[in-house]
Enzyme design. Structure first.
Site, mmCIF file in Angstrom:
data_model
loop_
_atom_site.group_PDB
_atom_site.id
_atom_site.type_symbol
_atom_site.label_atom_id
_atom_site.label_comp_id
_atom_site.label_asym_id
_atom_site.label_seq_id
_atom_site.Cartn_x
_atom_site.Cartn_y
_atom_site.Cartn_z
ATOM 1 N N MET A 1 0.836 -1.187 0.000
ATOM 2 C CA MET A 1 0.000 0.000 0.000
ATOM 3 C C MET A 1 0.878 1.246 0.000
ATOM 4 O O MET A 1 1.913 1.280 0.653
ATOM 5 C CB MET A 1 -0.918 0.009 1.214
ATOM 6 N N CYS A 2 0.455 2.238 -0.717
ATOM 7 C CA CYS A 2 1.226 3.471 -0.872
ATOM 8 C C CYS A 2 1.339 4.216 0.451
ATOM 9 O O CYS A 2 0.652 3.920 1.420
ATOM 10 C CB CYS A 2 0.558 4.375 -1.903
ATOM 11 N N ARG A 3 2.222 5.207 0.467
ATOM 12 C CA ARG A 3 2.358 6.111 1.614
ATOM 13 C C ARG A 3 2.091 7.522 1.123
ATOM 14 O O ARG A 3 2.592 7.939 0.066
ATOM 15 C CB ARG A 3 3.755 6.039 2.214
#
Length: 260
Positions: A1-3
């Protein structure tokens, strides 16, 4: 998952946000602390920033390189100063193309948007139901294949349909629609979203049939930060699941919690 990372306040250098903090987005790209899926954010990055002396629309830079290996970033981040910045590092969903059309931020007029989350089996479950709700020109806004860009297009369609309505209310309506679709099609959905028009930040931590990714808020003097993970020590406030915040530089944060 992106940040994710967003800033609103007095003008600062991009370097002071992306590169210098002890737990910067560069560090989070290879050593995140709170990711629930994946271990790295090595599938590119991007950022948008505003300079309203030149135009109301955001400027954007995107790359499919890992953020730590882009030799352009040190010069860009030292040169760019802004009072409103959105940035992210990407962990691509398996099966999604690693190209610029799938890279964030996504922009429409003066709006800029970043998303952290996922819709598992998006193509099989919610791709067609969501696209069936889109009219022109919002359907044509979509250049890539990500769930993120579809969510953004739908949100912009709602906003343009009710231009006098606060975006925080439009976001609430969109999340309720996403929840309805996810339940109807037996799908999970997680959507931490951050939007800006260069003068406000609107963000949410939201999920259906799963736990939403982490998201935090910090106010320091006249500056506001929203981040997937705190980038430096401070009195960061964790978003409650189902919460929305609107940040105005002249006021404190305005919180809304969705009714389950």
């Amino acid at each position: 998952m992106c940040r994710l990372l967003a800033y609103l306040g007095s003008p600062v250098s991009l370097q002071s946000l992306l590169c210098q903090p002890p737990h910067s987005l560069i560090v989070q790209s290879y050593q995140p602390r709170e990711m629930t899926a994946g271990r790295l954010n090595a599938d590119g990055y991007g950022f948008s920033w505003y300079d309203r002396h030149q135009r109301n629309q955001p400027f954007t830079y995107k790359s499919i390189l890992p953020i730590w290996s882009d030799i352009n970033l040190p010069s860009l981040s030292d040169y760019i100063h802004s009072d409103c910045i959105l940035a992210y590092v990407r962990s691509a969903t398996p099966g999604q193309a690693l190209d610029l059309s799938n890279s964030q931020p996504f922009n429409y007029h003066n709006w800029s948007f970043i998303h952290n989350g996922a819709i598992p089996q998006f193509r099989q479950r919610l791709y067609r139901p969501l696209r069936d709700r889109l009219r022109s020109p919002y359907y044509e806004l979509i250049n890539g294949t990500t769930d993120s860009e579809h969510l953004f297009a739908y949100l912009m369609q709602l906003q343009d349909s009710h231009p006098q309505q606060p975006l925080s209310q439009t976001l609430k309506t969109a999340l309720e629609d996403f929840q309805e679709l996810a339940i109807a099609h037996n799908s999970q959905l997680s959507a931490n979203l951050i939007l800006s028009d260069g003068q406000h930040l609107i963000a949410c931590r939201f999920a259906v049939n799963t736990t939403p990714p982490s998201l935090y808020y910090l106010q320091q003097d006249d500056s506001h930060l929203i981040a997937s993970e705190p980038i430096f020590p401070g009195n960061w406030q964790a978003f409650a699941p189902g919460s929305i915040v609107k940040v105005n530089p002249t006021q404190g944060p305005q919180w809304t919690v969705l009714t389950p």
